[in-house]
Each structure stands twice: as structure tokens, then as C-alpha cells.
Scaffold this motif. Sequence first.
Motif, PDB file in Angstrom:
ATOM      1  N   ASN A  35       0.807  -1.235   0.000  1.00  0.00           N
ATOM      2  CA  ASN A  35       0.000   0.000   0.000  1.00  0.00           C
ATOM      3  C   ASN A  35       0.833   1.274   0.000  1.00  0.00           C
ATOM      4  N   LYS A  36       2.132   1.191  -0.107  1.00  0.00           N
ATOM      5  CA  LYS A  36       2.983   2.382  -0.181  1.00  0.00           C
ATOM      6  C   LYS A  36       3.511   2.529  -1.601  1.00  0.00           C
ATOM      7  N   TYR A  42       6.329   4.039  -4.147  1.00  0.00           N
ATOM      8  CA  TYR A  42       7.731   4.420  -4.147  1.00  0.00           C
ATOM      9  C   TYR A  42       8.110   5.031  -5.488  1.00  0.00           C
ATOM     10  N   SER A  87      11.748  -1.483   1.837  1.00  0.00           N
ATOM     11  CA  SER A  87      11.612  -0.199   1.156  1.00  0.00           C
ATOM     12  C   SER A  87      12.558  -0.176  -0.037  1.00  0.00           C
ATOM     13  N   CYS A 144       9.647   6.750  -0.644  1.00  0.00           N
ATOM     14  CA  CYS A 144       8.222   6.543  -0.416  1.00  0.00           C
ATOM     15  C   CYS A 144       7.533   7.894  -0.558  1.00  0.00           C
ATOM     16  N   GLY A 196       4.026   8.239  -0.854  1.00  0.00           N
ATOM     17  CA  GLY A 196       2.686   8.253  -0.291  1.00  0.00           C
ATOM     18  C   GLY A 196       2.174   6.852  -0.078  1.00  0.00           C
ATOM     19  N   ARG A 197       0.907   6.788   0.354  1.00  0.00           N
ATOM     20  CA  ARG A 197       0.324   5.481   0.593  1.00  0.00           C
ATOM     21  C   ARG A 197      -1.160   5.506   0.263  1.00  0.00           C
ATOM     22  N   THR A 233       2.999  11.540   1.641  1.00  0.00           N
ATOM     23  CA  THR A 233       3.678  11.575   2.922  1.00  0.00           C
ATOM     24  C   THR A 233       4.783  12.631   2.884  1.00  0.00           C
TER      25      THR A 233
END
Length: 187
Positions: free
Chosen positions: A50-51, A53, A73, A77, A79-80, A90
Motif C-alpha cells: 500500500n505504499k 515508491y 523499502s 516513499c 505516499g500510501r 507523505t
Amino acid sequence: MRPLDEGESTAVFEKLFKFTGNNLKNIVENPSHEGPDPNPGRYCFRLNKNKVYYVSDSLVKRATNIARANLVSLGTCIGRFTHGGSFHLTVHCLSLVASNAIHKVWLKPTSEMSFLYGNHVSKGGLGRITENIVPGDGVVVFSMSDVPLGFGIAAKSTQGYSKLDPNGIVVLHQADIGEYLRMEDEL
């Protein structure tokens, strides 16, 4: 780690477009000089747990050797996706958004700490503001020395904020660099 599908790509690009406008092209077409290949590659968007990249193609190719369950990771990142399917940026994408932002706000030094504690930007704390901002636009918040502090959503237009009282809210807070300290366990 997989590529974004059409609906996910639309949600990500719409959110980034809110902050960068036509400069979104610079993010998508940014050349990548990572890896052993002498020819510059491109950056792409990948989804993992759900993130979303922002990562170079050469790094994605090298990461295929790692099992998805073991991959924590990769890249930045930005956002999600929530359980409801909406996309939230984010604070990690601040450098990417700030370098391509079209709407900017600069804070007075006295109101920087208030913003970094998660509060909205009031008219009394504004140092400068770019032209042609309408309510609902994505705005990047800078210090007077051009250091990006965070981003938010414009609550008033450029012309409308001059009629506000000093405590009137101009920018609604979304993310700031103070989150690295306030929520270090969650990031």
C-alpha cells in the motif's frame, strides 16, 4: 513490488498534479544516473504494501532478486493508499514536490515552529505567497530562507487572504518535516 495499475496511477498523478501542475512532466521524465548502465534510465512508481515508491528502473531491476515479503523499502516513499482506496502524500515526497511546486508560501520565522508542530498556517504567519492560488490548490510551505518545511492545501485564494483577520487560516496543514520527530515509530 509491482507497477501501479491504471486506477492507482490516476490517483497518484492527480495528487502530484495538484502540487506540481505541468511540472509533473519533470518528475515522470527525470533521468536516472544510477547503476552500472552508462545510459541514463528513468524513474518509475512502484507499489509495495500500500505504499508508493519513486525509484529508478535500474534499482527495480536489481531488487527483483529479493522476495516481496523481505523487501522493506526501495527508493523514496512518496505516499500510501488508505484502506478506502484514496491516496495520501507523505512527508518523504517533500523534496520531490518542493523542487517542482507551482504554488508556494513562505512563513515568517515566528510561525515556523507552529507549522512544524502540525498547525495550519494563519495569515499573521505569512511572509510571502505566490500569485494565482485558488482554494483547494496544493501549496508547498517554505521558510523565508527557502527551506521546504511541508505542504498543505490552500484554504483561501491569493486575493481572498488579504481580507482575512490575522488569525484566519490560509493553508491547511497536511505534512511537515516535524513528523520525523513526532511520528518516528510510524514512519
